[in-house]
Write a protein that holds these residues in place. Structure first.
Motif, PDB file in Angstrom:
ATOM      1  N   LEU A 210     -26.757 -99.106  80.911  1.00  0.00           N
ATOM      2  CA  LEU A 210     -25.554 -98.656  81.156  1.00  0.00           C
ATOM      3  C   LEU A 210     -25.228 -98.421  82.504  1.00  0.00           C
ATOM      4  O   LEU A 210     -25.932 -98.144  83.259  1.00  0.00           O
ATOM      5  CB  LEU A 210     -25.306 -97.337  80.244  1.00  0.00           C
ATOM      6  CG  LEU A 210     -25.638 -97.240  79.025  1.00  0.00           C
ATOM      7  CD1 LEU A 210     -25.635 -95.523  78.265  1.00  0.00           C
ATOM      8  CD2 LEU A 210     -24.469 -97.663  78.100  1.00  0.00           C
ATOM      9  N   VAL A 211     -23.783 -98.751  82.633  1.00  0.00           N
ATOM     10  CA  VAL A 211     -23.218 -98.638  83.990  1.00  0.00           C
ATOM     11  C   VAL A 211     -23.221 -97.256  84.530  1.00  0.00           C
ATOM     12  O   VAL A 211     -23.881 -97.094  85.884  1.00  0.00           O
ATOM     13  CB  VAL A 211     -21.850 -99.246  84.181  1.00  0.00           C
ATOM     14  CG1 VAL A 211     -21.187 -98.893  85.495  1.00  0.00           C
ATOM     15  CG2 VAL A 211     -21.786-100.751  83.891  1.00  0.00           C
TER      16      VAL A 211
ATOM     17  N   ASP B 160     -25.749-107.363  78.703  1.00  0.00           N
ATOM     18  CA  ASP B 160     -25.367-106.749  79.797  1.00  0.00           C
ATOM     19  C   ASP B 160     -24.986-105.335  79.561  1.00  0.00           C
ATOM     20  O   ASP B 160     -24.882-105.002  78.481  1.00  0.00           O
ATOM     21  CB  ASP B 160     -24.119-107.570  80.694  1.00  0.00           C
ATOM     22  CG  ASP B 160     -23.092-107.690  79.925  1.00  0.00           C
ATOM     23  OD1 ASP B 160     -22.661-106.699  79.152  1.00  0.00           O
ATOM     24  OD2 ASP B 160     -22.752-108.828  79.783  1.00  0.00           O
TER      25      ASP B 160
ATOM     26  N   ASP C 112     -22.368-100.600  76.281  1.00  0.00           N
ATOM     27  CA  ASP C 112     -21.283 -99.540  76.503  1.00  0.00           C
ATOM     28  C   ASP C 112     -20.541 -99.868  75.103  1.00  0.00           C
ATOM     29  O   ASP C 112     -20.185 -98.785  74.375  1.00  0.00           O
ATOM     30  CB  ASP C 112     -20.507 -99.635  77.739  1.00  0.00           C
ATOM     31  CG  ASP C 112     -19.332 -98.794  77.705  1.00  0.00           C
ATOM     32  OD1 ASP C 112     -19.704 -97.554  77.786  1.00  0.00           O
ATOM     33  OD2 ASP C 112     -18.181 -98.996  77.514  1.00  0.00           O
ATOM     34  N   ALA C 113     -20.160-101.057  74.678  1.00  0.00           N
ATOM     35  CA  ALA C 113     -19.379-101.284  73.618  1.00  0.00           C
ATOM     36  C   ALA C 113     -20.039-100.994  72.302  1.00  0.00           C
ATOM     37  O   ALA C 113     -19.614-100.540  71.597  1.00  0.00           O
ATOM     38  CB  ALA C 113     -18.815-102.818  73.694  1.00  0.00           C
TER      39      ALA C 113
ATOM     40  N   ASN D 299     -31.524-104.956  85.274  1.00  0.00           N
ATOM     41  CA  ASN D 299     -30.188-104.289  84.975  1.00  0.00           C
ATOM     42  C   ASN D 299     -30.426-102.907  84.344  1.00  0.00           C
ATOM     43  O   ASN D 299     -31.445-102.778  83.712  1.00  0.00           O
ATOM     44  CB  ASN D 299     -29.334-105.168  83.950  1.00  0.00           C
ATOM     45  CG  ASN D 299     -28.723-106.369  84.476  1.00  0.00           C
ATOM     46  OD1 ASN D 299     -28.068-106.232  85.764  1.00  0.00           O
ATOM     47  ND2 ASN D 299     -29.060-107.378  83.922  1.00  0.00           N
TER      48      ASN D 299
ATOM     49  N   TRP E 288     -27.120 -95.180  74.307  1.00  0.00           N
ATOM     50  CA  TRP E 288     -27.748 -96.804  73.991  1.00  0.00           C
ATOM     51  C   TRP E 288     -29.161 -96.557  73.113  1.00  0.00           C
ATOM     52  O   TRP E 288     -29.341 -97.721  72.460  1.00  0.00           O
ATOM     53  CB  TRP E 288     -28.173 -97.469  75.262  1.00  0.00           C
ATOM     54  CG  TRP E 288     -29.146 -96.823  76.138  1.00  0.00           C
ATOM     55  CD1 TRP E 288     -28.721 -95.968  77.008  1.00  0.00           C
ATOM     56  CD2 TRP E 288     -30.639 -97.095  75.985  1.00  0.00           C
ATOM     57  NE1 TRP E 288     -30.088 -95.544  77.746  1.00  0.00           N
ATOM     58  CE2 TRP E 288     -30.934 -96.273  77.048  1.00  0.00           C
ATOM     59  CE3 TRP E 288     -31.598 -97.852  75.377  1.00  0.00           C
ATOM     60  CZ2 TRP E 288     -32.583 -95.992  77.363  1.00  0.00           C
ATOM     61  CZ3 TRP E 288     -32.840 -97.796  75.611  1.00  0.00           C
ATOM     62  CH2 TRP E 288     -33.294 -96.671  76.572  1.00  0.00           C
TER      63      TRP E 288
ATOM     64  N   ARG F 268     -22.249-103.634  79.877  1.00  0.00           N
ATOM     65  CA  ARG F 268     -20.867-103.606  79.078  1.00  0.00           C
ATOM     66  C   ARG F 268     -20.832-103.717  77.707  1.00  0.00           C
ATOM     67  O   ARG F 268     -20.415-103.225  77.033  1.00  0.00           O
ATOM     68  CB  ARG F 268     -19.958-104.716  79.991  1.00  0.00           C
ATOM     69  CG  ARG F 268     -19.626-104.430  81.147  1.00  0.00           C
ATOM     70  CD  ARG F 268     -18.819-105.560  81.741  1.00  0.00           C
ATOM     71  NE  ARG F 268     -19.490-106.879  81.727  1.00  0.00           N
ATOM     72  CZ  ARG F 268     -19.049-107.999  81.982  1.00  0.00           C
ATOM     73  NH1 ARG F 268     -17.767-108.216  82.494  1.00  0.00           N
ATOM     74  NH2 ARG F 268     -19.869-109.153  81.975  1.00  0.00           N
TER      75      ARG F 268
END
Length: 314
Positions: free
Chosen positions: A43-44, A240, A245-246, A40, A227, A242
């Motif tokens: 970050l998105v 993940d 991101d949080a 992954n 991040w 998300r």
């Protein structure tokens, strides 16, 4: 004189572009290329995460002299250690001995896709046992292993470089450093001289955000790299993009710019790299933040950054 590397950042770049970037990095004068091995992105917003080993095979075939390495591969969950050894041996053979296997204890972000993420203590035990399988396989031995975490009834590698594959380990403290003493070097993401082994290669990595507009670079660094300041105990556990991101929601542009040189100022970028050289690192891999900004970075590396680093005596 240190060796300087270009980072093939899988989290921000599509696979064919990564191969093209590696070829261009060799033309620009980089000594080696390091590739991240993720399932992954962090970050998105980064938007990519191709299979690193497929990319490495293509890069090994498309380049001539560029040294290659993983920075880093986790051999305890997503991959079985015997498979990691086979992957490393194959890339070593395809590159005619230009490959170094960088290993580490991994992150939940990537490894939970193959099962529950173990506790930190257990992960380090698994990593130590994985090395008991990987190292003899890469040395050409036939391995029979029945352990606490891994079983290998019988395995040997049929294609590998005659001289084997060097193995280096990501280190962050006393436990990982002790484990690395049996290996060929260390990898670290902080310019800390204590994270080196005497007489052995030490690999560092530094993020840069080069571009003609400092303001735009600061925004890009916040968008793509916020991040990074979370520190390893957090980075290893979040599941993940998300969650990342949080966790990084309150990081500011100033926070990121304080850690990452942004903009066109050559001296600022050289100073960031120099911290690793001054700490005794023999190899420093550079990350250009932003997948769509690699060609401008590589052109600038060829014309300005690499000559400045080498003239600086780094």
């Amino acid at each position: 004189m240190a060796n300087f590397g270009y980072t093939l950042m899988c989290e921000q770049t599509a696979p064919c572009d990564l191969v093209d970037d590696a070829v261009r990095a060799e033309e620009a004068g980089y000594d080696f290329a390091a590739i991240s091995d993720h399932y992954n992105p962090w970050l998105v917003e980064q938007g990519h995460s191709p299979f690193a080993w497929s990319v490495l095979g293509a890069v090994a075939y498309a380049t001539q002299n560029l040294e290659l390495m993983t920075m880093v591969t986790c051999p305890i969950r997503r991959y079985h250690p015997a498979v990691v050894a086979q992957q490393a041996a194959t890339i070593g053979a395809m590159s005619q001995g230009r490959f170094t296997l960088g290993l580490g204890a991994g992150e939940n972000l990537n490894e939970h896709i193959a099962g529950a993420w173990p506790h930190r203590t257990q992960r380090h035990e698994m990593l130590a046992e994985a090395l008991e399988i990987i190292r003899p396989l890469l040395a050409g031995e036939t391995v029979h292993h029945g352990g606490t975490y891994f079983d290998v009834p019988e395995a040997r590698l049929w294609d590998r470089p005659d001289d084997g594959v060097p193995v280096v380990l990501a280190v962050s403290g006393e436990d990982s450093l002790a484990l690395s003493k049996k290996l060929d070097g260390t990898v670290a993401v902080a310019p800390d001289a204590s994270l080196r082994l005497p007489g052995k290669p030490a690999y560092g990595q530094v993020a840069l955000c080069y571009g003609p507009d400092e303001s735009e670079c600061r925004k890009r660094a916040l968008d793509q790299w916020r991040w990074f300041g979370l520190q390893w105990p957090v980075l290893a556990e979040l599941p993940d993009p998300r969650a990342f991101d949080a966790a990084s929601a309150f990081v500011t542009e100033d926070d990121v710019a304080a850690a990452v040189p942004c903009g066109p100022d050559l001296d600022r970028h050289v100073a960031a790299v120099r911290k690793y050289v001054d700490a005794g690192f023999t190899h420093v891999a550079l990350v250009q933040i932003g997948g769509g900004h690699q060609e401008e970075f590589l052109a600038w590396s060829q014309s300005e950054l690499l000559p400045a680093l080498r003239a600086d005596g780094a």
